[in-house]
Design an enzyme around this catalytic site. Structure first.
Site, PDB file in Angstrom:
ATOM      1  N   GLN A 169       9.809  16.727   0.934  1.00  0.00           N
ATOM      2  CA  GLN A 169      10.313  15.407   0.540  1.00  0.00           C
ATOM      3  C   GLN A 169      10.093  15.216  -0.970  1.00  0.00           C
ATOM      4  OE1 GLN A 169       7.716  16.068   2.527  1.00  0.00           O
ATOM      5  NE2 GLN A 169       6.190  14.441   2.607  1.00  0.00           N
ATOM      6  N   THR A 170      11.054  14.571  -1.630  1.00  0.00           N
ATOM      7  CA  THR A 170      11.010  14.438  -3.089  1.00  0.00           C
ATOM      8  C   THR A 170      10.712  13.007  -3.504  1.00  0.00           C
ATOM      9  OG1 THR A 170      13.425  14.135  -3.112  1.00  0.00           O
ATOM     10  CG2 THR A 170      12.572  16.363  -3.549  1.00  0.00           C
ATOM     11  N   GLY A 190       0.844  -1.184   0.000  1.00  0.00           N
ATOM     12  CA  GLY A 190       0.000   0.000   0.000  1.00  0.00           C
ATOM     13  C   GLY A 190       0.880   1.235   0.000  1.00  0.00           C
ATOM     14  N   TYR A 199       8.597  -3.789   4.259  1.00  0.00           N
ATOM     15  CA  TYR A 199       8.183  -4.007   2.873  1.00  0.00           C
ATOM     16  C   TYR A 199       9.408  -4.048   1.963  1.00  0.00           C
ATOM     17  CZ  TYR A 199       6.082  -2.857  -1.680  1.00  0.00           C
ATOM     18  OH  TYR A 199       5.722  -2.841  -3.010  1.00  0.00           O
ATOM     19  N   GLU A 208      -3.751   4.001  -0.643  1.00  0.00           N
ATOM     20  CA  GLU A 208      -3.466   4.750  -1.857  1.00  0.00           C
ATOM     21  C   GLU A 208      -2.098   5.412  -1.805  1.00  0.00           C
ATOM     22  OE1 GLU A 208      -5.782   7.581   0.832  1.00  0.00           O
ATOM     23  OE2 GLU A 208      -5.702   5.443   0.396  1.00  0.00           O
TER      24      GLU A 208
END
Length: 324
Positions: A220-221, A78, A151, A193
């Protein structure tokens, strides 16, 4: 069955359902398998098996012979709100690892030659992604390993699993590291999402002059790759002589604040950002596309804004449908 055959594991998910459609357009006979059917449109697979690939008996029923191409995309995953809270770590590792162990071994038994495995940019070390302006996501930077989430750790060990099957069992598996794939028919609410969908939803709901919440300071990029580009890179790698791992992503890096501004411009709305605490992941991440260009002679070409326009229109239509 005449012609080429493909199996898509995770065919009820966002990328998997789009992949099934592409393979059908290419003339494949396609079997899809997932716990659930695609959420937003009917599957176009020739056969769809609703089953749990964590179960060996289900895997044996699904992989009942040779396929020309097997795509292993089934995973417990997710967005940041699911992966980075720590609340789902045991499930993420157990569920995804069990699926990958089953798929690799049963494909080997059935003499399936080639599996495509969708890994993730989440395998890259957190220490290389602390500078939002200069993240290092070259494929060679994966070790010493230090992913920022369980993850990412599971993805990394499963990369090694599929490549070990190449060395020890003569398979021709292919491994790609996906970087933030987005587009229509993806999860857009409920907590799983990804950022583009979440922002499109928030902007679509808001009225002109409203305020929307953004996790963190928005500096943050990230880079985001549109689904059609992802599938092009995926099938090119699958049919190439290069096993990977290789990045499949865009190198058009933006801050989250810039992403919000792009969606607001598409919607024609002027909105205020309210920065709140939330799960963030690494400080900076961007796909390094030098290796895929060298090995496959390909790089994604579509601009981020073009993909966002299609995604925003689709999410807006979903909100209208839900309201009705």
């Amino acid at each position: 069955m005449l012609g080429k055959t493909a199996l898509v594991c995770g065919a009820g998910g966002f990328i998997g359902s789009h992949l099934v459609r592409r393979l059908k357009h290419e003339g494949f006979w396609v079997r899809g398998v997932d716990l659930k059917y695609p959420e937003y449109e009917a599957t176009v697979a020739d056969e769809f098996i609703a089953g749990d690939l964590r179960r060996q008996d289900v895997c044996e029923r699904v992989i009942d012979g040779r396929f020309d191409e097997v795509y292993q995309m089934a995973a417990d995953m997710g967005g940041a709100g699911y992966i980075f809270t720590g609340e789902h770590d045991a499930d993420i590792i157990h569920n995804s690892a069990t699926i990958n162990l089953n798929v690799a071994e049963i494909c080997r038994r059935q003499n399936v030659e080639r599996i495509f495995y969708s890994s993730s940019a989440c395998i890259y070390p957190a220490y290389n992604q602390e500078d939002p302006d200069n993240p290092n996501c070259a494929e060679s930077s994966a070790y010493p390993a230090a992913p920022d989430s369980e993850y990412g750790w599971e993805k990394l060990i499963s990369e090694r699993l599929f490549l070990a099957y190449n060395r020890n069992h003569g398979m021709k598996n292919r491994v790609a590291r996906y970087h933030n794939i987005f587009g229509p028919s993806g999860t857009w609410q409920g907590g799983k999402e990804k950022a583009p969908a979440a922002i499109c939803r928030k902007v679509a709901i808001a009225s002109h002059g409203d305020e929307i919440e953004i996790w963190g300071d928005g500096l943050q990029t990230r880079s985001f790759l549109y689904i059609d580009e992802c599938l092009e890179g995926t099938t090119r790698l699958m049919r190439s002589g290069f096993e990977g791992p290789v990045n499949i992503g865009s190198d058009e890096m933006v801050t989250i604040n810039q992403l919000v501004d792009m969606v607001c411009a598409i919607a024609g709305k002027r909105l205020q950002k309210r920065h709140i605490p939330g799960p963030l992941g690494v400080r900076g991440r961007n796909s390094d596309n030098r290796l895929i260009e060298e090995k496959l002679g390909w790089r994604p070409a579509q601009s981020l804004v073009t993909g966002l326009e299609a995604t925003y229109a689709w999410i807006e239509s979903q909100l209208v449908r839900v309201a009705a």
